[in-house]
Design a protein around this motif. Sequence first.
Motif, short mmCIF file in Angstrom:
data_model
loop_
_atom_site.label_atom_id
_atom_site.label_comp_id
_atom_site.label_asym_id
_atom_site.label_seq_id
_atom_site.Cartn_x
_atom_site.Cartn_y
_atom_site.Cartn_z
N ILE A 296 -5.46 0.27 6.71
CA ILE A 296 -6.22 -0.22 5.55
C ILE A 296 -6.21 -1.76 5.53
O ILE A 296 -7.22 -2.39 5.27
CB ILE A 296 -5.60 0.34 4.24
N ASP A 297 -5.05 -2.34 5.80
CA ASP A 297 -4.92 -3.80 5.83
C ASP A 297 -3.83 -4.11 6.86
O ASP A 297 -2.66 -3.77 6.64
CB ASP A 297 -4.52 -4.31 4.43
N PRO A 298 -4.21 -4.73 7.98
CA PRO A 298 -3.25 -4.96 9.06
C PRO A 298 -2.02 -5.76 8.64
O PRO A 298 -1.00 -5.72 9.30
CB PRO A 298 -4.05 -5.72 10.11
N LYS A 299 -2.13 -6.49 7.51
CA LYS A 299 -0.97 -7.29 7.07
C LYS A 299 -0.21 -6.62 5.92
O LYS A 299 0.75 -7.19 5.39
CB LYS A 299 -1.44 -8.67 6.63
N ALA A 300 -0.67 -5.44 5.51
CA ALA A 300 -0.08 -4.81 4.32
C ALA A 300 1.36 -4.40 4.55
O ALA A 300 1.77 -4.15 5.69
CB ALA A 300 -0.91 -3.60 3.91
N TYR A 301 2.12 -4.35 3.46
CA TYR A 301 3.47 -3.80 3.49
C TYR A 301 3.39 -2.36 2.97
O TYR A 301 2.93 -2.12 1.85
CB TYR A 301 4.40 -4.62 2.57
N ALA A 302 3.84 -1.42 3.81
CA ALA A 302 3.79 -0.01 3.41
C ALA A 302 4.83 0.26 2.32
O ALA A 302 5.92 -0.30 2.33
CB ALA A 302 4.08 0.87 4.62
N LEU A 303 4.45 1.14 1.40
CA LEU A 303 5.35 1.53 0.31
C LEU A 303 5.35 3.06 0.27
O LEU A 303 4.29 3.68 0.34
CB LEU A 303 4.81 0.94 -0.99
N LEU A 304 6.53 3.64 0.17
CA LEU A 304 6.62 5.10 0.21
C LEU A 304 6.96 5.65 -1.17
O LEU A 304 7.41 4.92 -2.06
CB LEU A 304 7.70 5.54 1.21
N SER A 305 6.74 6.97 -1.30
CA SER A 305 7.09 7.65 -2.55
C SER A 305 7.87 8.91 -2.21
O SER A 305 7.93 9.32 -1.04
CB SER A 305 5.82 7.99 -3.32
N PHE B 76 -1.77 -4.51 -4.96
CA PHE B 76 -1.21 -3.16 -4.79
C PHE B 76 -2.38 -2.19 -4.64
O PHE B 76 -3.26 -2.14 -5.52
CB PHE B 76 -0.35 -2.80 -6.01
N ASN B 77 -2.37 -1.44 -3.57
CA ASN B 77 -3.47 -0.49 -3.30
C ASN B 77 -4.83 -1.14 -3.51
O ASN B 77 -5.69 -0.58 -4.21
CB ASN B 77 -3.32 0.75 -4.21
N THR B 78 -5.01 -2.32 -2.96
CA THR B 78 -6.25 -3.13 -2.94
C THR B 78 -6.55 -3.84 -4.27
O THR B 78 -7.48 -4.63 -4.35
CB THR B 78 -7.52 -2.34 -2.50
N VAL C 52 2.77 0.29 -11.50
CA VAL C 52 2.54 -0.95 -10.73
C VAL C 52 1.20 -1.55 -11.16
O VAL C 52 1.07 -2.77 -11.33
CB VAL C 52 2.57 -0.68 -9.21
N HIS C 53 0.20 -0.70 -11.36
CA HIS C 53 -1.11 -1.21 -11.80
C HIS C 53 -1.00 -1.90 -13.16
O HIS C 53 -1.75 -2.84 -13.45
CB HIS C 53 -2.13 -0.07 -11.88
N ILE D 42 0.85 -1.20 0.00
CA ILE D 42 0.00 0.00 0.00
C ILE D 42 0.88 1.24 0.00
O ILE D 42 1.75 1.40 0.87
CB ILE D 42 -0.94 0.00 1.22
N LEU D 43 0.66 2.08 -0.99
CA LEU D 43 1.39 3.35 -1.09
C LEU D 43 0.78 4.31 -0.06
O LEU D 43 -0.42 4.58 -0.11
CB LEU D 43 1.21 3.89 -2.51
N THR D 44 1.61 4.79 0.83
CA THR D 44 1.08 5.58 1.96
C THR D 44 1.17 7.08 1.69
O THR D 44 1.96 7.55 0.87
CB THR D 44 1.86 5.26 3.25
#
Length: 315
Positions: A179-188, A269-271, A248-249, A145-147
């Motif tokens: 958003i998703d407790p197991k998600a991996y955060a992704l930064l920009s 990616f982002n749901t 990514v999409h 998930i892009l934060t």
Amino acid sequence: MTEGRLVYLSGDFVPESEARVSIFDTALMFGDMVFEMTRSYNMEPFRLRHHLERLYAGIKILEIDCGLDIDEMEAATMETIEINKDRMPEGVDYQIMHNVSNGPLGLYSSVFPEGIKPTISINVWPLTWHLAGIADYYDTGVHSILTQQQSVPARYIDPKIKNRSRVFYQVANLQAHKIDPKAYALLSDEDGFITEGTGNNFFIVKDGVIYTPEGRNILRGVTRGTVIDLAAELGIPLQETNLEAYDVHGADEAFVSSTSMFILPVTKFNTLPVGDGEIGPTVQRLTDAFSGTVGVDIVAQAKQYKAEAEATAGG
Ligand SMILES: Cc1ncc(COP(=O)(O)O)c(C=O)c1O
């Protein structure tokens, strides 16, 4: 296993429970501590020298006078591994953690009549629980998930220095986990180009080419370097370039890399699914090739550690 593990702490070996850092340490006051995380395969450290070179780049830039040169640090690391050999569960791979700061601030020297020493800790820790926690992701992939939280530009705090000022990574994790407790955060970065995860580097695959963000506003992961080397060996084209969420999409595959796991597929990616939402052939090929290189089936190992961790928790 014989007895409790020992930590190298500023020249001495002490039990883990006694390996403490002072509240007057500059690491706590300013966060100017550099660190490294290396792991073993078949109980041998993998790319230790690469990790130490990155550590010493940070030591130089932050002007930490740790009193050991890189060869002495390597020797102290090997001694720490050796001294803990019989204190670790047999046949279990481990991580090696280095933490280095200038030690307590001179202002508080009266608290240390024996003199102020730089803080250097080297410790080993079995990978059982780290790998148990991610074992399923080799099959399912992770959700990136892009934060809203962005990377700090290198001109403010350079993420190429592996340092302990990590608040922005933690905020990104908090946001992703809402958003998703197991998600991996992704930064920009400030332009919206993807930088990295909070503990990993990011890649996509499109039409047989691997793309990864340029090494500008990221930690240049040792594993990222391994992926680049491995892709060259396998004849898979790889380009360092700017990547946006849009890319990514449209990707066929995506994955993240870090020391403990090597690579994990990103299937969401982002749901939304990445490609067909399944693990793709490039991730599979890299994983198999890397397992061959290090002589450990990394997926089977993670699953074995998960089973062992569950058995321990159950018993
Ligand atoms: C922010 C960040 N990016 C990338 C990585 C991956 O680096 P490496 O492959 O050296 O473990 C890490 C590892 O901890 C990290 O913290």
